[in-house]
Design a protein around this motif. Structure first.
Motif, PDB file in Angstrom:
ATOM      1  N   SER A 171     110.717  85.150  76.756  1.00 43.88           N
ATOM      2  CA  SER A 171     112.096  85.660  76.794  1.00 43.88           C
ATOM      3  C   SER A 171     112.346  86.676  77.899  1.00 43.88           C
ATOM      4  O   SER A 171     111.457  87.429  78.290  1.00 43.88           O
ATOM      5  N   GLY A 172     113.607  86.672  78.367  1.00 49.49           N
ATOM      6  CA  GLY A 172     114.050  87.643  79.357  1.00 49.49           C
ATOM      7  C   GLY A 172     115.349  88.271  78.900  1.00 49.49           C
ATOM      8  O   GLY A 172     115.407  89.389  78.409  1.00 49.49           O
ATOM      9  N   ASN A 173     116.423  87.478  79.007  1.00 49.02           N
ATOM     10  CA  ASN A 173     117.727  87.946  78.558  1.00 49.02           C
ATOM     11  C   ASN A 173     117.938  87.674  77.061  1.00 49.02           C
ATOM     12  O   ASN A 173     118.945  88.043  76.479  1.00 49.02           O
ATOM     13  N   PHE A 174     117.024  86.989  76.443  1.00 49.51           N
ATOM     14  CA  PHE A 174     117.007  86.682  75.009  1.00 49.51           C
ATOM     15  C   PHE A 174     118.116  85.746  74.536  1.00 49.51           C
ATOM     16  O   PHE A 174     118.429  85.694  73.350  1.00 49.51           O
ATOM     17  N   GLY A 175     118.689  84.965  75.485  1.00 47.48           N
ATOM     18  CA  GLY A 175     119.647  83.944  75.081  1.00 47.48           C
ATOM     19  C   GLY A 175     118.930  82.819  74.328  1.00 47.48           C
ATOM     20  O   GLY A 175     119.390  82.363  73.274  1.00 47.48           O
ATOM     21  N   ASN A 176     117.805  82.404  74.858  1.00 46.54           N
ATOM     22  CA  ASN A 176     117.061  81.304  74.252  1.00 46.54           C
ATOM     23  C   ASN A 176     116.657  81.659  72.815  1.00 46.54           C
ATOM     24  O   ASN A 176     116.830  80.866  71.893  1.00 46.54           O
ATOM     25  N   HIS A 233     105.950  81.081  82.746  1.00 49.50           N
ATOM     26  CA  HIS A 233     106.813  81.513  81.633  1.00 49.50           C
ATOM     27  C   HIS A 233     106.246  81.023  80.304  1.00 49.50           C
ATOM     28  O   HIS A 233     106.067  81.781  79.353  1.00 49.50           O
ATOM     29  N   THR A 264     109.527  76.556  79.298  1.00 47.19           N
ATOM     30  CA  THR A 264     110.896  76.659  79.808  1.00 47.19           C
ATOM     31  C   THR A 264     111.076  76.144  81.225  1.00 47.19           C
ATOM     32  O   THR A 264     112.207  75.972  81.676  1.00 47.19           O
ATOM     33  N   ALA A 265     109.980  75.933  81.956  1.00 52.36           N
ATOM     34  CA  ALA A 265     110.107  75.393  83.322  1.00 52.36           C
ATOM     35  C   ALA A 265     108.927  74.481  83.622  1.00 52.36           C
ATOM     36  O   ALA A 265     107.852  74.634  83.031  1.00 52.36           O
ATOM     37  N   PHE A 323     114.787  74.979  81.394  1.00 50.32           N
ATOM     38  CA  PHE A 323     115.538  74.832  80.140  1.00 50.32           C
ATOM     39  C   PHE A 323     117.027  75.150  80.298  1.00 50.32           C
ATOM     40  O   PHE A 323     117.842  74.735  79.470  1.00 50.32           O
ATOM     41  N   LYS A 324     117.383  75.907  81.360  1.00 47.88           N
ATOM     42  CA  LYS A 324     118.796  76.286  81.509  1.00 47.88           C
ATOM     43  C   LYS A 324     119.707  75.078  81.698  1.00 47.88           C
ATOM     44  O   LYS A 324     120.915  75.178  81.495  1.00 47.88           O
ATOM     45  N   ALA A 383     111.811  84.605  86.019  1.00 46.20           N
ATOM     46  CA  ALA A 383     113.079  84.321  85.338  1.00 46.20           C
ATOM     47  C   ALA A 383     113.213  85.155  84.055  1.00 46.20           C
ATOM     48  O   ALA A 383     114.249  85.135  83.392  1.00 46.20           O
TER      49      ALA A 383
HETATM   50  C1  LIG Z   1     115.970  82.040  82.069  1.00 43.34           C
HETATM   51  C2  LIG Z   1     114.546  81.696  81.824  1.00 43.34           C
HETATM   52  C3  LIG Z   1     113.794  82.291  80.786  1.00 43.34           C
HETATM   53  C4  LIG Z   1     114.352  83.372  79.899  1.00 43.34           C
HETATM   54  O1  LIG Z   1     115.334  82.915  79.015  1.00 43.34           O
HETATM   55  P1  LIG Z   1     116.307  83.958  78.291  1.00 43.34           P
HETATM   56  O2  LIG Z   1     117.296  83.142  77.567  1.00 43.34           O
HETATM   57  O3  LIG Z   1     116.925  84.766  79.407  1.00 43.34           O
HETATM   58  O4  LIG Z   1     115.461  84.806  77.420  1.00 43.34           O
HETATM   59  C5  LIG Z   1     112.498  81.865  80.569  1.00 43.34           C
HETATM   60  N1  LIG Z   1     111.937  80.926  81.360  1.00 43.34           N
HETATM   61  C6  LIG Z   1     112.610  80.346  82.386  1.00 43.34           C
HETATM   62  C7  LIG Z   1     111.917  79.345  83.226  1.00 43.34           C
HETATM   63  C8  LIG Z   1     113.938  80.693  82.644  1.00 43.34           C
HETATM   64  O5  LIG Z   1     114.590  80.112  83.657  1.00 43.34           O
END
Ligand SMILES: *Cc1c(COP(=O)(O)O)cnc(C)c1O
Length: 471
Positions: free
Chosen positions: A257-262, A363, A419-420, A107-108, A310
């Protein structure tokens, strides 16, 4: 649009400044728009819904107004998104929002490709190229490298820890030619980050070159991620009368979520009028935010390694944006939260496949597990006081959002963010379901490309010498 700062409400900058600076070095704070305008109801309520790119254009307009004219913005959007976000129904009340149809299969791409074109736009008319330095532990680097590849006026140098990323990730970083180069550093991710940070504070180097970062906290990565929430919610709203036929259904979006940008981007779409009733913040064992929602105390910690790597973030930077935009009570009204461990992630891949036939990546599996738990019995148990609410144990955390009765009353449908692409995590998928996901062409092709990564020592002088002779 005026942008302010999470740490100082007196700050007021334009979009260009917020994008070029990335963050406010003076306060250490993050940029946020001072207001989030709602789209007009004719646009929002149209059946059939507007296309992804039309939605993107309409949503981006107010955020760049006065700085990027409409025809240039339209070009940026067309050029950034030759691919779509896709909505796949996997059971009568569950839709997967596939965000992996971009070039790097994650998704990035949505955020990075918009940011690259906006930075290039703001750099036009400059004599010198802008040099982006980015340290990566895996996925960010490939999204950034790919997003800037062949973008005029910009060079990119990616640093990654030699031998510490997966072979596929390495190929995705190191096979670019032209304006994107990769350095494989004999050290750790922290060493890579230190080299980049030292370069940014090196006045001598900064006199020689125009340096910039492509950090995930950049507002120009966050805004475009809101486009697909709006698009997906409109698609799903328009499908409900045909699919589940639930009247007055509430749409709940679950975000791994990880960094919570999404998730922060989802909040922006919500404020702009997307028909979303609530969110589920779903994490792996790095459950800083679920703990905050459950206990009311934000406590960052060291990250732990998981299968959904991620999302291995112990101190999510966008907490600061969420806490700036909402009170804790508002967050608790809007969000359920959930976390799971690696065993739960594998179980999630398996149960999603068994119940629906859909192959999900580790993820997305965290999000599936959360949604599946909530709609099956998790929310009901929580409301009846029958749930184990120890936040140190995996599962739904102790918070009942405003939409809880929509779940128990069978009046809700879910969107899960994928997300991937699962092929990026093939071995984990095999471990869960005994078969490998199909490899998309664009991943297969990259595996066959020659590798151009340049070996680099981890001391700053070697890195600087290389920059000075090669930029
Ligand atoms: C970066 C990432 C996330 C987390 O997204 P955040 O915006 O950091 O919460 C989740 N899944 C994948 C595959 C990512 O690359």
């Amino acid at each position: 649009m005026i942008y302010t700062d999470t740490r100082d409400k007196n700050v007021a900058v334009d979009f260009k400044t917020a994008v070029v600076n990335g963050m406010n070095a003076a306060t250490g704070g993050l940029y946020v728009p001072v207001s989030i305008p709602k789209l007009d109801s004719t646009f929002l309520n149209r059946v059939p819904e507007h296309s992804f790119r039309e939605t993107a254009f309409e949503m981006a307009k107010p955020f760049v107004e006065g700085e990027i004219p409409e025809n240039d913005l339209e070009f940026i959007i067309q050029d950034a998104y030759p691919f779509n976000a896709q909505i796949v129904p996997i059971d009568p009340i569950t839709y997967v929002l596939e965000l992996f149809h971009g070039p790097t299969c994650a998704f990035k791409d949505f955020g990075a490709r918009f940011m690259a074109r906006v930075m290039s736009y703001f750099n036009r008319g400059e004599n010198d190229n802008l040099h982006i330095l980015v340290a990566t532990s895996g996925d960010t680097g490939s999204a950034v490298g790919s997003a800037f590849h062949n973008v005029p006026g910009i060079d990119v140098t990616i640093l990654y820890p030699d031998g510490k990323i997966s072979p596929l990730q390495e190929k995705q970083l190191s096979t670019f030619t032209g304006n994107v180069r990769a350095l494989k550093v004999k050290g750790t991710f922290d060493d890579c980050q230190k080299l980049v940070k030292t370069a940014f504070t090196d006045a001598d180097l900064r006199n020689k070159f125009r340096l910039s970062s492509a950090n995930s906290i950049n507002i120009s990565r966050l805004l475009p991620q809101s486009f697909y929430y709006m698009y997906a919610a409109n698609v799903v709203r328009n499908r409900i009368p045909h699919d589940s036929k639930i009247e007055d259904a509430s749409i709940i979006v679950t975000v791994p979520s990880g960094n919570f940008g999404n998730l922060t981007s989802g909040l922006i779409a919500h404020q702009m009028g997307a028909p979303i009733a609530g969110f589920v913040a779903a994490t792996n064992a790095n459950h800083t935010i679920p703990d905050w929602i459950a206990n009311g105390k934000y406590k960052s910690r060291a990250s732990v390694a998981t299968l959904s790597n991620a999302m291995d973030v112990g101190a999510p930077s966008n907490y600061e944006r969420i806490a700036f935009m909402y009170t804790l009570d508002q967050v608790r009204t809007l969000f359920a939260s959930y976390w799971t461990d690696d065993a739960g992630t594998l179980e999630g891949i398996k149960s999603c496949h068994e119940k629906t036939g859909y192959i999900i990546d580790p993820h997305g599996a965290v999000a599936w597990s959360a949604w599946n738990d909530i709609r099956s019995s998790g929310m009901e148990k929580l409301m009846n006081g029958e749930a184990d609410t120890d936040s140190n144990k995996p599962g739904l955390t102790a918070n009942i959002p405003s939409w809880a009765e929509k779940i128990t009353g069978k009046k809700a449908v879910g969107i899960i963010l994928e997300t991937a692409h699962p092929a990026k995590f093939g071995q984990t998928v095999v471990n869960a379901i005994g078969r490998e996901p199909t490899m998309p062409d664009r991943l297969e092709k990259v595996l066959a490309l020659p590798d151009y990564a340049i070996p680099m020592e981890k001391d700053y002088e070697s890195f600087k010498d290389w920059l000075v002779s090669n930029l």
